[in-house]
Structures are given as structure tokens and as C-alpha cells.
Scaffold this motif. Structure first.
Motif, PDB file in Angstrom:
ATOM      1  N   ASN A  55       0.715  -1.239  -0.144  1.00 25.09           N
ATOM      2  CA  ASN A  55       0.056  -0.128   0.106  1.00 25.09           C
ATOM      3  C   ASN A  55       1.026   1.366   0.095  1.00 25.09           C
ATOM      4  O   ASN A  55       0.517   2.324  -0.600  1.00 25.09           O
ATOM      5  CB  ASN A  55      -0.802   0.154   1.275  1.00 25.09           C
ATOM      6  CG  ASN A  55      -2.075  -1.087   0.940  1.00 25.09           C
ATOM      7  OD1 ASN A  55      -2.201  -1.580   0.078  1.00 25.09           O
ATOM      8  ND2 ASN A  55      -2.804  -1.376   2.205  1.00 25.09           N
ATOM      9  N   ARG A  56       2.141   1.231   0.803  1.00 25.73           N
ATOM     10  CA  ARG A  56       2.791   2.352   0.857  1.00 25.73           C
ATOM     11  C   ARG A  56       3.504   2.581  -0.344  1.00 25.73           C
ATOM     12  O   ARG A  56       3.598   3.707  -0.976  1.00 25.73           O
ATOM     13  CB  ARG A  56       3.910   2.272   1.876  1.00 25.73           C
ATOM     14  CG  ARG A  56       3.402   2.184   3.275  1.00 25.73           C
ATOM     15  CD  ARG A  56       2.730   3.440   3.778  1.00 25.73           C
ATOM     16  NE  ARG A  56       3.501   4.488   3.612  1.00 25.73           N
ATOM     17  CZ  ARG A  56       4.579   4.971   4.332  1.00 25.73           C
ATOM     18  NH1 ARG A  56       5.068   4.255   5.097  1.00 25.73           N
ATOM     19  NH2 ARG A  56       5.206   6.053   3.850  1.00 25.73           N
ATOM     20  N   ASN A  86      -8.796   1.829  -2.166  1.00 25.53           N
ATOM     21  CA  ASN A  86      -8.942   3.163  -2.105  1.00 25.53           C
ATOM     22  C   ASN A  86      -7.717   3.988  -2.805  1.00 25.53           C
ATOM     23  O   ASN A  86      -7.717   4.940  -3.451  1.00 25.53           O
ATOM     24  CB  ASN A  86      -9.098   3.650  -0.791  1.00 25.53           C
ATOM     25  CG  ASN A  86     -10.667   3.398  -0.375  1.00 25.53           C
ATOM     26  OD1 ASN A  86     -11.635   3.304  -1.211  1.00 25.53           O
ATOM     27  ND2 ASN A  86     -10.859   3.676   1.023  1.00 25.53           N
ATOM     28  N   ILE A  87      -6.381   3.539  -2.590  1.00 21.27           N
ATOM     29  CA  ILE A  87      -5.368   4.095  -3.040  1.00 21.27           C
ATOM     30  C   ILE A  87      -5.251   4.240  -4.461  1.00 21.27           C
ATOM     31  O   ILE A  87      -4.859   4.945  -5.121  1.00 21.27           O
ATOM     32  CB  ILE A  87      -3.928   3.653  -2.499  1.00 21.27           C
ATOM     33  CG1 ILE A  87      -3.963   3.924  -0.802  1.00 21.27           C
ATOM     34  CG2 ILE A  87      -2.725   4.222  -3.091  1.00 21.27           C
ATOM     35  CD1 ILE A  87      -2.656   3.255  -0.102  1.00 21.27           C
ATOM     36  N   LEU A 100     -11.233   3.610 -16.303  1.00 16.79           N
ATOM     37  CA  LEU A 100     -10.492   2.436 -15.364  1.00 16.79           C
ATOM     38  C   LEU A 100     -11.031   2.732 -13.984  1.00 16.79           C
ATOM     39  O   LEU A 100     -11.308   1.698 -13.223  1.00 16.79           O
ATOM     40  CB  LEU A 100      -9.053   2.418 -15.690  1.00 16.79           C
ATOM     41  CG  LEU A 100      -8.313   1.309 -15.046  1.00 16.79           C
ATOM     42  CD1 LEU A 100      -8.924  -0.169 -15.540  1.00 16.79           C
ATOM     43  CD2 LEU A 100      -7.070   1.335 -15.415  1.00 16.79           C
ATOM     44  N   ALA A 101     -11.042   3.910 -13.591  1.00 12.67           N
ATOM     45  CA  ALA A 101     -11.360   4.132 -11.922  1.00 12.67           C
ATOM     46  C   ALA A 101     -12.703   3.619 -11.753  1.00 12.67           C
ATOM     47  O   ALA A 101     -13.003   2.912 -10.634  1.00 12.67           O
ATOM     48  CB  ALA A 101     -11.299   5.714 -11.817  1.00 12.67           C
ATOM     49  N   CYS A 102     -13.865   3.779 -12.659  1.00 11.57           N
ATOM     50  CA  CYS A 102     -15.212   3.277 -12.716  1.00 11.57           C
ATOM     51  C   CYS A 102     -15.065   1.850 -12.524  1.00 11.57           C
ATOM     52  O   CYS A 102     -15.691   1.046 -11.693  1.00 11.57           O
ATOM     53  CB  CYS A 102     -16.042   3.642 -13.739  1.00 11.57           C
ATOM     54  SG  CYS A 102     -16.241   5.495 -13.733  1.00 11.57           S
ATOM     55  N   SER A 103     -14.270   1.163 -13.179  1.00  5.79           N
ATOM     56  CA  SER A 103     -14.275  -0.351 -13.263  1.00  5.79           C
ATOM     57  C   SER A 103     -13.908  -0.895 -12.098  1.00  5.79           C
ATOM     58  O   SER A 103     -14.056  -1.925 -11.479  1.00  5.79           O
ATOM     59  CB  SER A 103     -13.237  -0.874 -14.521  1.00  5.79           C
ATOM     60  OG  SER A 103     -13.749  -0.435 -15.736  1.00  5.79           O
ATOM     61  N   VAL A 104     -12.526  -0.311 -11.543  1.00  2.00           N
ATOM     62  CA  VAL A 104     -12.027  -0.593 -10.063  1.00  2.00           C
ATOM     63  C   VAL A 104     -12.945  -0.507  -9.000  1.00  2.00           C
ATOM     64  O   VAL A 104     -13.390  -1.311  -8.080  1.00  2.00           O
ATOM     65  CB  VAL A 104     -10.747   0.350  -9.933  1.00  2.00           C
ATOM     66  CG1 VAL A 104     -10.363   0.124  -8.447  1.00  2.00           C
ATOM     67  CG2 VAL A 104      -9.821  -0.255 -10.712  1.00  2.00           C
ATOM     68  N   VAL A 113     -16.470   5.517   3.136  1.00  2.00           N
ATOM     69  CA  VAL A 113     -16.830   6.692   2.639  1.00  2.00           C
ATOM     70  C   VAL A 113     -15.777   7.357   1.670  1.00  2.00           C
ATOM     71  O   VAL A 113     -16.061   8.160   1.144  1.00  2.00           O
ATOM     72  CB  VAL A 113     -17.079   7.633   3.951  1.00  2.00           C
ATOM     73  CG1 VAL A 113     -15.970   7.857   4.644  1.00  2.00           C
ATOM     74  CG2 VAL A 113     -17.730   8.895   3.623  1.00  2.00           C
ATOM     75  N   VAL A 114     -14.713   6.902   2.119  1.00  2.00           N
ATOM     76  CA  VAL A 114     -13.455   7.283   1.376  1.00  2.00           C
ATOM     77  C   VAL A 114     -13.524   6.973  -0.249  1.00  2.00           C
ATOM     78  O   VAL A 114     -13.389   7.792  -1.054  1.00  2.00           O
ATOM     79  CB  VAL A 114     -12.057   6.846   1.964  1.00  2.00           C
ATOM     80  CG1 VAL A 114     -10.926   7.447   0.908  1.00  2.00           C
ATOM     81  CG2 VAL A 114     -11.812   7.381   3.281  1.00  2.00           C
ATOM     82  N   SER A 115     -13.972   5.660  -0.430  1.00  2.00           N
ATOM     83  CA  SER A 115     -14.167   5.223  -1.692  1.00  2.00           C
ATOM     84  C   SER A 115     -15.324   6.194  -2.524  1.00  2.00           C
ATOM     85  O   SER A 115     -15.152   6.659  -3.758  1.00  2.00           O
ATOM     86  CB  SER A 115     -14.856   3.725  -1.821  1.00  2.00           C
ATOM     87  OG  SER A 115     -14.022   3.006  -0.979  1.00  2.00           O
ATOM     88  N   TRP A 116     -16.413   6.326  -1.903  1.00  2.00           N
ATOM     89  CA  TRP A 116     -17.437   6.846  -2.405  1.00  2.00           C
ATOM     90  C   TRP A 116     -17.112   8.573  -2.671  1.00  2.00           C
ATOM     91  O   TRP A 116     -17.178   9.098  -3.809  1.00  2.00           O
ATOM     92  CB  TRP A 116     -18.852   6.982  -1.489  1.00  2.00           C
ATOM     93  CG  TRP A 116     -19.469   5.788  -1.529  1.00  2.00           C
ATOM     94  CD1 TRP A 116     -19.238   4.707  -0.680  1.00  2.00           C
ATOM     95  CD2 TRP A 116     -20.469   5.241  -2.691  1.00  2.00           C
ATOM     96  NE1 TRP A 116     -19.993   3.638  -0.890  1.00  2.00           N
ATOM     97  CE2 TRP A 116     -20.778   3.916  -2.185  1.00  2.00           C
ATOM     98  CE3 TRP A 116     -20.725   5.938  -3.631  1.00  2.00           C
ATOM     99  CZ2 TRP A 116     -21.610   3.204  -2.754  1.00  2.00           C
ATOM    100  CZ3 TRP A 116     -21.694   4.838  -4.271  1.00  2.00           C
ATOM    101  CH2 TRP A 116     -22.175   3.796  -4.089  1.00  2.00           C
ATOM    102  N   ASN A 117     -16.411   9.154  -1.591  1.00  2.00           N
ATOM    103  CA  ASN A 117     -15.791  10.614  -1.916  1.00  2.00           C
ATOM    104  C   ASN A 117     -15.026  10.602  -3.184  1.00  2.00           C
ATOM    105  O   ASN A 117     -14.880  11.631  -3.950  1.00  2.00           O
ATOM    106  CB  ASN A 117     -14.969  11.045  -0.635  1.00  2.00           C
ATOM    107  CG  ASN A 117     -16.138  11.356   0.361  1.00  2.00           C
ATOM    108  OD1 ASN A 117     -17.337  11.269   0.166  1.00  2.00           O
ATOM    109  ND2 ASN A 117     -15.707  11.534   1.753  1.00  2.00           N
TER     110      ASN A 117
END
Length: 630
Positions: A55-56, A86-87, A100-104, A113-117
Motif C-alpha cells: 500500500n505504501r 482506495n489508494i 478504469l477508475a469506474c471499473s475498479v 466513505v473514502v471510496s465514495w468521496n
């Protein structure tokens, strides 16, 4: 950097803290090459599959690498958690890979909430406001509680004050009624965008904590909503409570002084800027230049401009527009050419200012600046496109205006107003009304300029019922109180329809004294319909408003002349002589190459007049020979 890796490598080969330290070092150095070396070490020891270190490393590549690097790290993580997803999602949005972000996002096993934001922010930042709002409603349906950041994003995409109030209500229902500074400031800005001063002030008063940004937001709302005096009062209260104004505070207050044309108060604010050292800020300098020029102190604007240590686009734009505003458009154009020589890249505001200058000069100059806008990639910018639409419309090339307007990706209200006015002044009144209907369908609320253009189109086209509908519903439907410009168009519309009694009733029932243009419209209609009694009544009102105007005298003299009442004609002419009223002489002009020729109605001879009339006779003969004149 390389010895550091070797040294740490000898200390501990598998220590998580050691590799975490290396990644931290990559963040501090902002070095992609060092990041790749660290990533290679992780792969070598087999820790690239570790969730925390993966992740880092994923976060590192998302900030300083490319999309392929980030996806490679993401795929290598064996046990992906919500942080990993999320990262990766944030990284793809940062790399502008929305699909691609929409697919992920769709493939995520769980979303917080971070994902939705992230998705809401990704849609909003790219102009997909409807998708952002749909994502927000879907988030609530699935039971995910919005955060303060969620609402901050939403308040930047609201498209109307009603929708903004819905978001505000949702904030209160979610238990965030006790507003923190960030959320409160966002609400004030949002209400300010729609000039809802009462609601912005209500939010301000309910905030438990305030900062300079809170005061700046409120002062800005006061200025934007047409209350510059209130903005100055709030600025004084802000200072009395111990808050130190910053550059933004001062620039807004100077703008308020500009709107009030209050030069003395502006000088006081300018002295404060000198005292606290804000003059190096170009935003303040440009606002002060505008203030001086709009208060008819162009020499002070020039002096302040010449005192600038360094030019930038903001200061140059203000000076160019100041020259144009004060009638020195050629000086403004020369300054623009000088900015190009100094490699100051023109902005949308620069091109808008010079296009407004060319509107009274030559079409050739305007097309040159149009080419520059295309070359600079600013042709479709809302400000530049609106100026191009206005320029071509003024020259009569309304079809060019329509093409530019249709190509605009994002149309603000200024663009719509410019198009409606351009169509109206070029006689395309039906298309102007169709454009207004299209504007209403978009949901963008019209303002006083929009409605003035629509009423003018109804007046030019004789659309009585449409004009009456728009005028009668202005305040109730659109929230715009009729002003002199609206009354003038509506009265003219009634006069053209021969409804003089109604026109007079509207003029006399106005909340304030009608301007002379309204009485002139009625007086012209009286002449056409031969109503002497009403003409005398209206002429008296016009004489009170415009004692030096010759129009009421000329209309009355003509009315008496038509009826053969010669004593009345003599009486009117004596009254003109007593009042020292001079007859207005009509004038027209034409530009040929670099020379402007003016012609007045009482001029019998003028420069090269014989040659001009000879050419005119030749043109008449040619048109008659070709059958154009019957």
C-alpha cells in the motif's frame, strides 16, 4: 541515496520499519528513480506482496509514478484491503483514467466513505456533475453516511439555490448541524454563488468558530449579491474583532468600493495596503487600477501600473480594460502587443478585453485576435467565446456568432445573454426567443439582462402576448424585479401595438420615476397615432426630465403643423428659443481604409463630396440596369 540503501540493507533485511523508512525517504525526496530502486528491493526480498508495504509503495507511485507502475504494485499485493483499493482508485483518478477508475470502483469488494468521496470528487472535477450527484444519492441509499468532505464536494457542484438548500438540509439531518469552519465556509460560498445573502448570513451566525476565510466568504457574498455597502460594514466589524485581513479580504473590499464608485473609501483601503505591505500582490494592484479608472482617474491607474516592479497577466488585463473603458482603446491594444513581446501569455481575460476594444475599430483586427484565441487554445473558453459572439454580432456577422456559440462546451449565463442580445440586434428576434426557451430548459436561471434582451426581442418583433407573459412573470417566476430597462422595452411594445393608454398607465404606475426613454417611446407613438392631447401631456413630463431635449418640442410642432394650427407651431418654436433648446442634428459615418468620414443631416458639402455623389449615382445606375431597383 545508493549507499543509504546498502547500509540499511545490512542492518535488517526483512524489517518492515526499514522499508517503511525508505518509502518515507522517497516521499520526502519526491524522486521517482529512488522509488523504483526501493520497489526493486521490495521485489528482491519478496515483500512487494506485503499488504502494508504494498500500500505504501502503491501510494508512492500514485503520486510520483505512472498508471502502469501503480497497477503493477496493486496486482502484486496478495491480500488487498480497503486501503489498497482506495489508494488505487485515487491514483487512477489522479492519472485522469476515469473509465478504469469506474471499473475498479465497481469491482471493489467493499466500499467506505473514502471510496465514495473519491468517485464523487472524480466526477465533479471533470464536469460530470449529474454523475457526481447520482453517486451521492446511491451512496445514501446503501447506508453509507456522508462525511464533511462529501458535502464540501457537493457544494461545489450544485446547480441552483434550491438544490443547495437540499444539501444544506441533508447536512443538518446527518447531525452536522453544529458546523465546523470548513463546512460552514463551504456553505457560505455556495449561497454566495447564487447571491442568497440571507442564507449565507444565517450560516455565518450559526457557526461556533470563525476564521479569516469565514469573514472573507461573507464579505465576498455581500459584494456579489449587490450589497457593497454591507461588505464594507462587515470588513470594519471583522477588523474591530481583531481579525487581520489578508490579500483576498482587501481585494474584495476594493471591488466593493469600485461598485460604489467610492474613490475616498477606496483610497483608505489602498493606504491600508501600503501600510501592511500588500501592494506586491498583483490581485490587489489590478483591483486598485480598476477602481481608479472607473472613478475617472485613469492617470492614477497609469501611475500605479508604471510603479509595478513586474508585470503579470492580471495587472496587464486591468490596465488594458481601463484604457478601453476610458476611451483609449488604441493605447490598450498597444499595451497588449507589448505584453506579447514580453512573453506574457494572454489569458481569457486579456483576449476578452482586446476583443471588446476591437468591436468599435475594424473587423480585420477582430479576426486576427480570433486567430490568436484559436492558437492559444482559448477559443472555446466561456469568456473568450462570449466576447467573440458579441464582436461578430456587433459587426453584423451573426451567423459567425451562432457557430461559436454552438461550439461552446460550457455556456455560462453571460454567453446566453450575449447570444440573445446579438440575435435581437440583428433582427433575428424569433431565434432570440427560441434561445431563451433553450436556456430555461437547461435549468440556468435568467437574470435582468436576459429578460431585458427577451423583452427587446418581443418589442422588435411585435410579439405582444409573449412580451406581456414575460414581463408579468418576471418577479414571481424568475425573481427579477423590473427596472427601467424592462419597463422601457415593455412600454415600447405596447406603443407599437397602439395601446397607448396601457403604456401610459404602466409608466405612471412605476415604483420610481420613469427614465426619459420611456416617455420618448410614448411620445413617438402619439405622433404616429395623431393623439394631440396625450402628446401634450407626455411632452410636459419629458420637458421636466430633459429640459434641453428638442424631441418634445419637435413632436408638438409637427402635430400642430399636421392640423394646420400654425399659431401652435409658432408658440412651440418661441418656447424652444426661450429655453435655448437646440435641434439635434442627425449624424452618420463610414470607415474607408484608415479614414472615417462623418456626415451630418444639415451638411450641404463635405470633403470630396462631389466625388462621393458621383459614385452614388453610378451605383444607382448599375442597380437599375440590373433590375435590382423597381
Amino acid at each position: 541515496m545508493y549507499p543509504l540503501i546498502k547500509q540499511c540493507h545490512r542492518v535488517s533485511r526483512t524489517s518492515l520499519s526499514y522499508y517503511s523508512y525508505l518509502i518515507d525517504h522517497c516521499f520526502s525526496l519526491k524522486s521517482l528513480s529512488f522509488a523504483r530502486i526501493t520497489h526493486a528491493q521490495l521485489i528482491k526480498v519478496g515483500l512487494n506482496r506485503h499488504t502494508f508495504l504494498g500500500n505504501r509503495c502503491l501510494d508512492l507511485y500514485s503520486q510520483f509514478g505512472n498508471v502502469n507502475d501503480a497497477l503493477k504494485v496493486f496486482d502484486d499485493i496478495s491480500s488487498k484491503n480497503i486501503v489498497s483499493w482506495n489508494i488505487c482508485l485515487k491514483g487512477l483518478l489522479k492519472f485522469d483514467n476515469l473509465s478504469l477508475a469506474c471499473s475498479v470502483f465497481d469491482d471493489m469488494p467493499e466500499r467506505d466513505v473514502v471510496s465514495w468521496n473519491s468517485m464523487i470528487s472524480g466526477y465533479a472535477s471533470r464536469g460530470y456533475f449529474d454523475c457526481a450527484l447520482e453517486t451521492f444519492w446511491e451512496m445514501q441509499k446503501l447506508g453509507v453516511r456522508p462525511s464533511e468532505f462529501t458535502y464540501s464536494i457537493l457544494m461545489s457542484v450544485v446547480f441552483g439555490v434550491r438544490h443547495g438548500k437540499e444539501i444544506h438540509g441533508s447536512i443538518v439531518r446527518s447531525g452536522l448541524g453544529a458546523l465546523n469552519v470548513v463546512l460552514g465556509n463551504s456553505l457560505i460560498d455556495m449561497y454566495g454563488k447564487f447571491s442568497s445573502l440571507d442564507y449565507a448570513l444565517g450560516v455565518f451566525l450559526t457557526m461556533e468558530e470563525l476564521d479569516v476565510i469565514s469573514w472573507n466568504s461573507l464579505i465576498s457574498v455581500c459584494c456579489q449579491s449587490g450589497n457593497p455597502e454591507l461588505a464594507l460594514d462587515k470588513f470594519c466589524i471583522m477588523r474591530s474583532l481583531g481579525y487581520s485581513p489578508d490579500e483576498f479580504s482587501v481585494s474584495v473590499v476594493i471591488t466593493s468600493c469600485l461598485n460604489l464608485r467610492n474613490l475616498e473609501k477606496g483610497k483608505q483601503i489602498f493606504a491600508l495596503c501600503v501600510k501592511v505591505g500588500f501592494l506586491c500582490n498583483t490581485i490587489i494592484s489590478s483591483a486598485t487600477i480598476d477602481l481608479f479608472s472607473k472613478c475617472n482617474r485613469l492617470e492614477d491607474s497609469v501611475r500605479l501600473f508604471e510603479e509595478q516592479d513586474q508585470w503579470d497577466s492580471a495587472v496587464c488585463n486591468s490596465m488594458i480594460s481601463s484604457y478601453a473603458r476610458c476611451g483609449f482603446r488604441e493605447d490598450g491594444l498597444r499595451l497588449f502587443v507589448l505584453t506579447l513581446k514580453k512573453d506574457i501569455r494572454p489569458t481569457e481575460f486579456t483576449l476578452s478585453s482586446v476583443l471588446n476594444s476591437t468591436s468599435i475599430l475594424k473587423l480585420e483586427q477582430g479576426t486576427q485576435f480570433h486567430s490568436l484565441a484559436v492558437k492559444s487554445g482559448l477559443e472555446l473558453d466561456a469568456i473568450v467565446a462570449s466576447s467573440l459572439v458579441e464582436m461578430y454580432g456587433k459587426f453584423g456577422f451573426i451567423d459567425c456568432s451562432i457557430k461559436i456559440f454552438n461550439k461552446m462546451v460550457a455556456r455560462d449565463l453571460i454567453a446566453w445573454n450575449t447570444m440573445i442580445m446579438g440575435l435581437t440586434h440583428n433582427g433575428r428576434v424569433f431565434e432570440a426567443l427560441q434561445t431563451f426557451k433553450e436556456l430555461i430548459r437547461t435549468g440556468l436561471p435568467p437574470d435582468r439582462i436576459t429578460l431585458a434582451g427577451v423583452l427587446l426581442a418581443c418589442s422588435f418583433g411585435g410579439f405582444i402576448s409573449e412580451g406581456m407573459t414575460v414581463f408579468s412573470s418576471m418577479e414571481e417566476r424568475y425573481g427579477v424585479k423590473p427596472s427601467n430597462e424592462h419597463y422601457a422595452c415593455f412600454v415600447d411594445l405596447l406603443c407599437q401595438a397602439g395601446r397607448l393608454d396601457e403604456a401610459l398607465y404602466v409608466a405612471e404606475s412605476m415604483r420610481y420615476e420613469p427614465v426619459s426613454l420611456i416617455w420618448e417611446s410614448i411620445l413617438h407613438a402619439c405622433l404616429i397615432h395623431g393623439d394631440l392631447k396625450l402628446s401634450e401631456r407626455v411632452a410636459e413630463r419629458l420637458m421636466e426630465l430633459e429640459p434641453k431635449s428638442s424631441l418634445p418640442y419637435l413632436v408638438l410642432a409637427r402635430m400642430f403643423e399636421i392640423r394646420g394650427q400654425w399659431e401652435g407651431v409658432v408658440r412651440v418654436k418661441k418656447a424652444m428659443k426661450r429655453g435655448k433648446v437646440e435641434k439635434v442634428i442627425g449624424c452618420s459615418w463610414i470607415g474607408v481604409k484608415n479614414q472615417v468620414y462623418a456626415f451630418t443631416a444639415d451638411q450641404l458639402q463635405h470633403h470630396r463630396g462631389k466625388e462621393i455623389y458621383m459614385v452614388l449615382r453610378l451605383l444607382n445606375w448599375e442597380t437599375e440596369a440590373k433590375g435590382y431597383l423597381q
